[in-house]
Scaffold this active site. Sequence first.
Site, PDB file in Angstrom:
ATOM      1  N   GLU A  76      -4.702  -8.855  -0.582  1.00  0.00           N
ATOM      2  CA  GLU A  76      -5.512  -8.608   0.619  1.00  0.00           C
ATOM      3  C   GLU A  76      -6.957  -8.497   0.178  1.00  0.00           C
ATOM      4  O   GLU A  76      -7.283  -7.680  -0.689  1.00  0.00           O
ATOM      5  CB  GLU A  76      -5.092  -7.306   1.323  1.00  0.00           C
ATOM      6  CG  GLU A  76      -3.769  -7.423   2.042  1.00  0.00           C
ATOM      7  CD  GLU A  76      -3.399  -6.180   2.855  1.00  0.00           C
ATOM      8  OE1 GLU A  76      -4.314  -5.480   3.342  1.00  0.00           O
ATOM      9  OE2 GLU A  76      -2.195  -5.921   2.992  1.00  0.00           O
ATOM     10  N   TYR A 125     -11.279  -4.760  -0.006  1.00  0.00           N
ATOM     11  CA  TYR A 125     -11.967  -5.141   1.236  1.00  0.00           C
ATOM     12  C   TYR A 125     -13.470  -4.901   1.113  1.00  0.00           C
ATOM     13  O   TYR A 125     -13.907  -3.994   0.402  1.00  0.00           O
ATOM     14  CB  TYR A 125     -11.419  -4.332   2.412  1.00  0.00           C
ATOM     15  CG  TYR A 125     -10.096  -4.861   2.933  1.00  0.00           C
ATOM     16  CD1 TYR A 125     -10.057  -6.017   3.699  1.00  0.00           C
ATOM     17  CD2 TYR A 125      -8.899  -4.229   2.634  1.00  0.00           C
ATOM     18  CE1 TYR A 125      -8.853  -6.521   4.178  1.00  0.00           C
ATOM     19  CE2 TYR A 125      -7.682  -4.726   3.102  1.00  0.00           C
ATOM     20  CZ  TYR A 125      -7.674  -5.877   3.871  1.00  0.00           C
ATOM     21  OH  TYR A 125      -6.484  -6.381   4.343  1.00  0.00           O
ATOM     22  N   GLN A 140      -7.369 -12.039   7.563  1.00  0.00           N
ATOM     23  CA  GLN A 140      -6.078 -12.638   7.713  1.00  0.00           C
ATOM     24  C   GLN A 140      -6.243 -14.027   8.316  1.00  0.00           C
ATOM     25  O   GLN A 140      -7.331 -14.384   8.725  1.00  0.00           O
ATOM     26  CB  GLN A 140      -5.184 -11.786   8.596  1.00  0.00           C
ATOM     27  CG  GLN A 140      -4.997 -10.377   8.025  1.00  0.00           C
ATOM     28  CD  GLN A 140      -3.913  -9.564   8.732  1.00  0.00           C
ATOM     29  OE1 GLN A 140      -3.299  -9.989   9.673  1.00  0.00           O
ATOM     30  NE2 GLN A 140      -3.708  -8.340   8.254  1.00  0.00           N
ATOM     31  N   GLU A 172       0.850  -1.206   0.000  1.00  0.00           N
ATOM     32  CA  GLU A 172       0.000   0.000   0.000  1.00  0.00           C
ATOM     33  C   GLU A 172       0.879   1.248   0.000  1.00  0.00           C
ATOM     34  O   GLU A 172       0.770   2.115   0.884  1.00  0.00           O
ATOM     35  CB  GLU A 172      -0.991  -0.027   1.178  1.00  0.00           C
ATOM     36  CG  GLU A 172      -1.964  -1.193   1.060  1.00  0.00           C
ATOM     37  CD  GLU A 172      -3.216  -1.113   1.928  1.00  0.00           C
ATOM     38  OE1 GLU A 172      -3.271  -0.255   2.824  1.00  0.00           O
ATOM     39  OE2 GLU A 172      -4.141  -1.920   1.687  1.00  0.00           O
TER      40      GLU A 172
HETATM   41  O1  AHR Z   1      -5.181  -6.159   6.790  1.00  0.00           O
HETATM   42  C1  AHR Z   1      -5.123  -4.994   7.533  1.00  0.00           C
HETATM   43  C2  AHR Z   1      -4.488  -3.840   6.769  1.00  0.00           C
HETATM   44  O2  AHR Z   1      -5.267  -3.492   5.678  1.00  0.00           O
HETATM   45  C3  AHR Z   1      -3.135  -4.097   6.170  1.00  0.00           C
HETATM   46  O3  AHR Z   1      -2.116  -3.957   7.084  1.00  0.00           O
HETATM   47  C4  AHR Z   1      -3.050  -3.038   5.120  1.00  0.00           C
HETATM   48  O4  AHR Z   1      -2.219  -3.405   4.047  1.00  0.00           O
HETATM   49  C5  AHR Z   1      -4.499  -2.819   4.712  1.00  0.00           C
HETATM   50  O5  AHR Z   1      -4.840  -1.503   4.705  1.00  0.00           O
END
Ligand code: AHR
Length: 519
Positions: free
Chosen positions: A316, A259, A365, A193
């Site tokens: 992610e 996300y 995660q 990121e």
């Molecule tokens: O997964 C949590 C966080 O989300 C990670 O550290 C980051 O890369 C993202 O913003």
Amino acid sequence: MKKTGLLLAALALVVSMNAQKKSSVSRVAGGEGSTINKEIYGQFAEHLGSCIYGGLWVGKDSKIPNTQGYRNDVLQALRDIKIPVMRWPGGCFADEYHWMDGIGPQENRPRMVNNNWGGTVEDNSFGTHEFLNLCELLGCEPYVSMNVGSGSVEETAKWVEYMTAKDGPMAKLRKQNGREQPWKVKYIGVGNESWGCGGNMRIEYYTDLYRRYATYCREYSGNKLFKIASGATDYDYNWTEVAMKQIGNQMKGLSLHYYTCYTWEGSKGSATNFDENQYYWAVAKCSTGLKEVLDKHVEIMDRYDAKGQVKLLVDEWGTWWDEEPGSIRGHLYQQNSMRDAMVAAFSLNLFHQYTKRVSMTNIAQVANVLQSMVLTKDDKMVLTPTYYVFKMYVPNMEAENIPVTVNCDTFTAENERDKEHPRQSPYVSVSASRAKDGTVNVNLANADLKNANEVTVDLGSIGSTIQNALVLTSSDMKDHNTFDKPGKVKPQPFKDVQIKDGKIIVKMPKMSIVTFSVR
Ligand code: AHR
């Protein structure tokens, strides 16, 4: 008439609300299948909350049963889902991590403040050796993210040498620390990121930095590196465009983070207390929402790299809800319900369709953080509904994707905080694959909270025996597993699937995920 009429009308309404719908699935004509890399089922472990400490690692002296410091229960759970790759040490943490603090005798390792995640003091007892040995124990590929944000080129270069060189000064140091042979490390992330916690850079600046850092990530002793550039978040198509233009084939992979959360500002909503609109919105974000984002990034990559040599890695992804009440702020500990399982199934079904370009994904995660596989508390562990989806989908690893199209009803869900991206989505999501021995795997998800769905699947020529049919469902969308009731949501054998005239008929319960094989 009035009373009886009303009663009948009410009954008709209930029946129609809970009716069995019908859907059909067919093979896409002429669609070329491609292998579903096992890395599509990748995991992510960051020094964040209790992901590493308490989740994976308890130390050799712990009373919690462990192997060389790794929790036995979690090791077994991860082996059972054949974890193929693990990304580490972050995440945002990676760009503040100085790897030399995490080697050598534990008692000499300096402490640091984990500024990104709650200001917790990190004692560096889990470092390079602990991570790479864990990957060896699990039989998975390590994916190591380098510190570009606050580290140096020299530090990065030496880390790669330390892990992978047979001889030389870094190899000597590694040997002094107890590891004679180099490890095999394939995946190297150059920053994380970099547009945000990894240095707040402009893409034009980052691409030059990438080229510089990547130059000094050398290949030692026959170890081949797959170098990955820090990629875009969600809808930042310009990041992908400039990265492809400026880095081109100096990278093997470009990452993407996606996300599922309602907003980045304020409350993201409870993980276990949500309404039907919120449920449907989350599912839609992982069907049509994810599809749109993948299509657009892939379209840009195709323009610069028609042969698909640079891979897209969704390193992610997953749900991001409010932290559990009572948990430590900044540790991102959240529960995991049937909604999360549905998000996982819809996302995986979609990733299967993109395996020509998308070669790896890493759900965020692996333990105790965001959409986890496992939750731990002292010596207890629960497997989440998401874990079970990963387990049910194992047969798809390294199988050939069978492209399919689904014909079914759709729903619409709105998010007050994200009016820009209205969501319409099919209720049913399906993927299929053919394993090397000819077995066909079918994976279905019915997101409908009210209606069962009879799905007719026509894949052309298939075997005649249904095997290992499983269903993951529950009575409520908020259902989840707790330390007191760890078995509330778990897969059960499934009987309502049969083959008739060469077609597979699956009677899917409402809100269910079904997988099976045909031989
Ligand atoms: O997964 C949590 C966080 O989300 C990670 O550290 C980051 O890369 C993202 O913003």
